[in-house]
Design a protein around this motif. Sequence first.
Motif, mmCIF file in Angstrom:
data_model
loop_
_atom_site.group_PDB
_atom_site.id
_atom_site.type_symbol
_atom_site.label_atom_id
_atom_site.label_comp_id
_atom_site.label_asym_id
_atom_site.label_seq_id
_atom_site.Cartn_x
_atom_site.Cartn_y
_atom_site.Cartn_z
ATOM 1 N N ASP A 1 2.022 4.839 -1.742
ATOM 2 C CA ASP A 1 1.582 3.589 -2.362
ATOM 3 C C ASP A 1 0.351 2.999 -1.680
ATOM 4 O O ASP A 1 -0.267 2.070 -2.209
ATOM 5 N N LYS A 2 0.029 3.494 -0.495
ATOM 6 C CA LYS A 2 -1.089 2.947 0.269
ATOM 7 C C LYS A 2 -2.328 3.837 0.189
ATOM 8 O O LYS A 2 -3.447 3.332 0.103
ATOM 9 N N ALA A 3 -2.113 5.120 0.252
ATOM 10 C CA ALA A 3 -3.233 6.070 0.250
ATOM 11 C C ALA A 3 -2.878 7.265 -0.636
ATOM 12 O O ALA A 3 -2.717 8.386 -0.154
ATOM 13 N N PRO A 4 -2.729 7.024 -1.940
ATOM 14 C CA PRO A 4 -2.222 8.091 -2.818
ATOM 15 C C PRO A 4 -3.091 9.342 -2.856
ATOM 16 O O PRO A 4 -2.560 10.456 -2.862
ATOM 17 N N LEU B 1 -8.318 9.702 -12.109
ATOM 18 C CA LEU B 1 -7.594 9.837 -10.841
ATOM 19 C C LEU B 1 -7.808 8.598 -9.970
ATOM 20 O O LEU B 1 -6.866 8.076 -9.357
ATOM 21 N N SER B 2 -9.029 8.126 -9.929
ATOM 22 C CA SER B 2 -9.334 6.926 -9.139
ATOM 23 C C SER B 2 -8.610 5.703 -9.695
ATOM 24 O O SER B 2 -8.073 4.879 -8.940
ATOM 25 N N ALA B 3 -8.585 5.590 -11.020
ATOM 26 C CA ALA B 3 -7.886 4.460 -11.642
ATOM 27 C C ALA B 3 -6.385 4.525 -11.358
ATOM 28 O O ALA B 3 -5.744 3.499 -11.087
ATOM 29 N N LEU B 4 -5.826 5.720 -11.405
ATOM 30 C CA LEU B 4 -4.411 5.892 -11.110
ATOM 31 C C LEU B 4 -4.110 5.493 -9.673
ATOM 32 O O LEU B 4 -3.120 4.793 -9.403
#
Length: 259
Positions: A94-97, A148-151
């Motif tokens: 949740d912090k650095a997916p 991917l960035s948005a996710l």
Amino acid sequence: MSVDVFEPLAGLEGVGSAAQAARDAVDVLLRDRGLRRVGSDMTAEALLRGAHASAALAGSTATPDEVRRGVADGLASGAVRMTGELMALAPQVDKAPVQVWTRLHQLAAADLVGPDQLGHLRTSAEPVPDDIPGLPPAPGADEMWERLSALARSLTRPTRAPGLVVAAIVHAELAVLRPFPTANGLVARAAERCLLVARGIDPVAVTVPEGGHYVLRATYASGLTDYTARGLTGVRDWLLRSCEVVTKGAELSPLASSD
């Protein structure tokens, strides 16, 4: 103000009640067997069963016995390697997916690609991967990076959606986007497992959701295809399928058959 992209999906017809029923199935398993009885050996067994099922979905022909003895093919060996770090990676998802996903790929693909490809997110100069049979073509690198960035951003924001819904969407997006050169299915399923742990659905990792996907393997590729092609109807159907997967994963838990 940040937008909660997951909550509206949890509100699709039937999803909320199905997610609660799946959560109840896991809770009953843990309550009836007693959380105090869940030792590291039970978690390790559940993760091993999940690794075998995930590898089989990816095309591995390794038997469960070969997986246990460490003499399996590259797909199964990679799936097992991921289990060794999954519980440590889960709190970070949740912090650095993106970092978690790239680490999962490093573990999954160690026997499949060269060192320079491990944890490598593809670029437009590289071939589009086609490593999950039955899916439509993956999007180009630019669209992949954008989604991917948005996710990843969405995962770091608060949501009122059930953790199961979040995990299922992450699984689908990683499978559809195929951000890595290979082993994308293994990574997607492990990422889902990480979130089921991190979001408190199965905090001790004793269910076998990958086994649920394997039991329902006849609808795996078609479910992801519909997720891509049929708008919110396809998303809803994928989420309903994912709820069934989690329920079956509870049934497949080593806890369910322990004395």
